[in-house]
Design an enzyme around this catalytic site. Sequence first.
Site, PDB file in Angstrom:
ATOM      1  N   ARG A  39      81.725  37.648  -2.590  1.00  0.00           N
ATOM      2  CA  ARG A  39      82.567  37.681  -3.438  1.00  0.00           C
ATOM      3  C   ARG A  39      82.719  38.322  -4.629  1.00  0.00           C
ATOM      4  O   ARG A  39      83.775  38.791  -5.189  1.00  0.00           O
ATOM      5  CB  ARG A  39      83.833  36.255  -3.668  1.00  0.00           C
ATOM      6  CG  ARG A  39      84.829  36.083  -4.569  1.00  0.00           C
ATOM      7  CD  ARG A  39      85.346  35.087  -4.137  1.00  0.00           C
ATOM      8  NE  ARG A  39      86.524  34.576  -5.455  1.00  0.00           N
ATOM      9  CZ  ARG A  39      87.302  33.796  -4.943  1.00  0.00           C
ATOM     10  NH1 ARG A  39      87.465  32.237  -3.940  1.00  0.00           N
ATOM     11  NH2 ARG A  39      88.450  33.946  -5.155  1.00  0.00           N
TER      12      ARG A  39
ATOM     13  N   HIS B 260      95.113  43.282 -18.626  1.00  0.00           N
ATOM     14  CA  HIS B 260      93.929  43.492 -17.600  1.00  0.00           C
ATOM     15  C   HIS B 260      94.173  44.344 -16.932  1.00  0.00           C
ATOM     16  O   HIS B 260      92.684  45.352 -16.572  1.00  0.00           O
ATOM     17  CB  HIS B 260      94.085  41.989 -17.217  1.00  0.00           C
ATOM     18  CG  HIS B 260      92.718  41.675 -15.798  1.00  0.00           C
ATOM     19  ND1 HIS B 260      91.705  40.992 -16.423  1.00  0.00           N
ATOM     20  CD2 HIS B 260      92.705  41.746 -15.011  1.00  0.00           C
ATOM     21  CE1 HIS B 260      91.319  41.176 -15.368  1.00  0.00           C
ATOM     22  NE2 HIS B 260      92.066  41.116 -13.995  1.00  0.00           N
TER      23      HIS B 260
ATOM     24  N   LYS C 233      90.996  40.629   0.376  1.00  0.00           N
ATOM     25  CA  LYS C 233      91.024  39.447  -0.347  1.00  0.00           C
ATOM     26  C   LYS C 233      90.693  38.360   0.387  1.00  0.00           C
ATOM     27  O   LYS C 233      89.828  37.759   0.053  1.00  0.00           O
ATOM     28  CB  LYS C 233      92.019  39.577  -1.802  1.00  0.00           C
ATOM     29  CG  LYS C 233      91.149  38.306  -2.290  1.00  0.00           C
ATOM     30  CD  LYS C 233      91.459  38.195  -4.150  1.00  0.00           C
ATOM     31  CE  LYS C 233      90.718  37.041  -4.402  1.00  0.00           C
ATOM     32  NZ  LYS C 233      91.478  36.605  -6.085  1.00  0.00           N
TER      33      LYS C 233
ATOM     34  N   LYS D 102      90.967  30.319  -7.196  1.00  0.00           N
ATOM     35  CA  LYS D 102      89.836  30.035  -8.707  1.00  0.00           C
ATOM     36  C   LYS D 102      91.450  29.697  -9.564  1.00  0.00           C
ATOM     37  O   LYS D 102      92.322  30.909  -9.427  1.00  0.00           O
ATOM     38  CB  LYS D 102      89.801  30.716  -9.375  1.00  0.00           C
ATOM     39  CG  LYS D 102      88.422  31.549  -8.851  1.00  0.00           C
ATOM     40  CD  LYS D 102      88.071  33.071  -9.221  1.00  0.00           C
ATOM     41  CE  LYS D 102      86.372  33.550  -8.718  1.00  0.00           C
ATOM     42  NZ  LYS D 102      85.625  34.630  -9.214  1.00  0.00           N
TER      43      LYS D 102
ATOM     44  N   HIS E 169      86.021  43.455 -18.566  1.00  0.00           N
ATOM     45  CA  HIS E 169      86.047  42.778 -19.376  1.00  0.00           C
ATOM     46  C   HIS E 169      86.046  42.989 -21.433  1.00  0.00           C
ATOM     47  O   HIS E 169      86.533  42.076 -21.835  1.00  0.00           O
ATOM     48  CB  HIS E 169      85.605  41.461 -19.007  1.00  0.00           C
ATOM     49  CG  HIS E 169      86.178  40.600 -18.030  1.00  0.00           C
ATOM     50  ND1 HIS E 169      85.210  39.753 -16.670  1.00  0.00           N
ATOM     51  CD2 HIS E 169      87.388  40.255 -17.048  1.00  0.00           C
ATOM     52  CE1 HIS E 169      86.648  39.442 -15.930  1.00  0.00           C
ATOM     53  NE2 HIS E 169      87.299  39.657 -16.325  1.00  0.00           N
TER      54      HIS E 169
ATOM     55  N   HIS F 258      85.392  44.834 -13.413  1.00  0.00           N
ATOM     56  CA  HIS F 258      85.673  44.239 -14.630  1.00  0.00           C
ATOM     57  C   HIS F 258      84.307  44.013 -14.819  1.00  0.00           C
ATOM     58  O   HIS F 258      84.952  43.304 -16.901  1.00  0.00           O
ATOM     59  CB  HIS F 258      85.791  42.990 -13.026  1.00  0.00           C
ATOM     60  CG  HIS F 258      87.314  43.182 -13.033  1.00  0.00           C
ATOM     61  ND1 HIS F 258      87.679  43.690 -11.825  1.00  0.00           N
ATOM     62  CD2 HIS F 258      88.078  41.915 -12.345  1.00  0.00           C
ATOM     63  CE1 HIS F 258      89.065  43.612 -11.592  1.00  0.00           C
ATOM     64  NE2 HIS F 258      89.637  42.588 -12.206  1.00  0.00           N
TER      65      HIS F 258
ATOM     66  N   GLU G 228      82.619  32.575  -4.278  1.00  0.00           N
ATOM     67  CA  GLU G 228      81.367  33.392  -5.243  1.00  0.00           C
ATOM     68  C   GLU G 228      79.757  33.389  -5.276  1.00  0.00           C
ATOM     69  O   GLU G 228      79.109  33.223  -6.108  1.00  0.00           O
ATOM     70  CB  GLU G 228      82.064  33.894  -6.526  1.00  0.00           C
ATOM     71  CG  GLU G 228      82.018  35.300  -7.092  1.00  0.00           C
ATOM     72  CD  GLU G 228      82.555  35.538  -8.205  1.00  0.00           C
ATOM     73  OE1 GLU G 228      83.833  35.474  -7.702  1.00  0.00           O
ATOM     74  OE2 GLU G 228      82.027  36.479  -8.594  1.00  0.00           O
TER      75      GLU G 228
ATOM     76  N   GLU H   6      94.599  46.627  -9.913  1.00  0.00           N
ATOM     77  CA  GLU H   6      94.245  45.742  -8.731  1.00  0.00           C
ATOM     78  C   GLU H   6      94.537  46.098  -7.483  1.00  0.00           C
ATOM     79  O   GLU H   6      93.132  46.131  -5.984  1.00  0.00           O
ATOM     80  CB  GLU H   6      94.533  44.475  -8.708  1.00  0.00           C
ATOM     81  CG  GLU H   6      94.428  43.802 -10.597  1.00  0.00           C
ATOM     82  CD  GLU H   6      92.921  43.098 -10.446  1.00  0.00           C
ATOM     83  OE1 GLU H   6      91.628  43.724  -9.963  1.00  0.00           O
ATOM     84  OE2 GLU H   6      92.661  42.959 -11.676  1.00  0.00           O
TER      85      GLU H   6
ATOM     86  N   ASN I 167      84.859  41.930  -8.505  1.00  0.00           N
ATOM     87  CA  ASN I 167      84.790  42.099  -9.670  1.00  0.00           C
ATOM     88  C   ASN I 167      84.639  43.989 -10.323  1.00  0.00           C
ATOM     89  O   ASN I 167      83.907  43.818 -11.036  1.00  0.00           O
ATOM     90  CB  ASN I 167      83.922  41.496 -10.178  1.00  0.00           C
ATOM     91  CG  ASN I 167      84.024  39.967  -9.924  1.00  0.00           C
ATOM     92  OD1 ASN I 167      85.306  39.813 -10.564  1.00  0.00           O
ATOM     93  ND2 ASN I 167      83.153  39.180  -9.705  1.00  0.00           N
TER      94      ASN I 167
END
Length: 383
Positions: free
Chosen positions: A253, A278, A239, A156, A264, A260, A249, A198, A257
Amino acid sequence: MDAPSPKPHALDGETIVRVALAERAYDIVIGAGALASLGKRIATLRPGARTAVVTDRTVAARWLKQAEAALAAAGVATAPIVVGEGEGSKSYDGLQQVTEALIAAKVERNDLVVALGGGVIGDLAGFAAAIVRRGIEFVQVPTTLLAQVDSSVGGKTGINSPHGKNLIGAFHQPVLVVADTDVLDTLPPREFCAGYAEVAKYGVLGDLGFFTWLEANHGDVFNGGAARQHAIATSCRAKAAIVARDERETGDRALLNLGHTFGHALEAATGFSDRLLHGEGVAIGMVLASELSAELGLISPVDAARVGAHLAAVGLPTRLQDIAGFSQEGIGNADSLMALMAQDKKVKRGRLTFILLKGLGQAVITSDVEPSTVHGFLERKLR
Ligand SMILES: NC(=O)c1ccc[n+]([C@@H]2O[C@H](COP(=O)([O-])OP(=O)(O)OC[C@H]3O[C@@H](n4cnc5c(N)ncnc54)[C@H](O)[C@@H]3O)[C@@H](O)[C@H]2O)c1
Ligand SMILES: [Zn+2]
């Protein structure tokens, strides 16, 4: 590419994780001092290719010379492209700077872009590589923990729009990732800690054994050496497996998240500022997702508490009240947080998608949580 890619081969002490994407497959090389092998690996993978190293000022000051020396030692020509550090470079301006510099440096279709830096540089340089001359191959040399375990793997790439983060981009897989675990020694401790969220995420979402190992060994992961390499390699393997199953995704996938959707919204509520990195948002988000899972009867409160306890033990924020300025500037109320969550691009046809836990180490994707349930939950958490 015409030539078959060479067999993965680990130098002493290195771990190689293969991302199995058929003709787009590539290796992630993880190890202390791995940066020194960058030139040799590139020369073997793409003989004759020239490179441009895209990096930010901070990383340039610490690691650009070593990267250039490694390339020069293997006879790989290179030109540096240095942008300002921070999220601001993931912008139209940053993209213009990098793409124009790549063209000016006469980087051609058979050459390589090298992204030397954290997730900002990986996303920006990767996207520039995806669009210059309709696509140039690129190599990720991640220098933050977050980039080593997350953003450098999976393809990505992109920049931010004034409308929101990561809204402009492309899938563009690197041809090689070189993660030198020693490079993390110069990372500010707060950045390392944020990246660790993460790492823990991979345990919480899919690997109870790894989560349990982290509970016992996190101190060694922070200190460096074999434990750090093991944690990074295990994260990359997790991953890579998910990306290999669902590159674009459309399904699984989204498990990545976890934490997230809440995270976010919190990042947006704090204006993407220093108040909340983050990974810190993800840490709080993971705890909220675990607690919501417990409220819905999916996991036991004991398991939910274990997630929070571990993240707190490494020094990550785990509650909304831990966010800097929670009492003065505030972070909004349940309504405004819900509105921010609804803007997340993971929303499908108006339904909020949540990643919840049906067990510790077993995440599930669900879009049948009632908004009123989430609203009530947030109201209580904000108290
Ligand atoms: N593409 C993906 O799949 C993906 C996944 C997760 C996050 N991201 C993106 O990644 C970005 C965040 O990445 P990040 O946390 O790495 O931030 P970053 O790239 O901004 O790096 C954080 C800070 O650390 C500095 N730094 C980097 N390496 C260093 C080193 N070795 N020593 C000293 N300082 C160093 C940088 O200059 C910067 O100031 C966000 O834009 C996010 O959207 C992308
Ligand atoms: Zn993340």
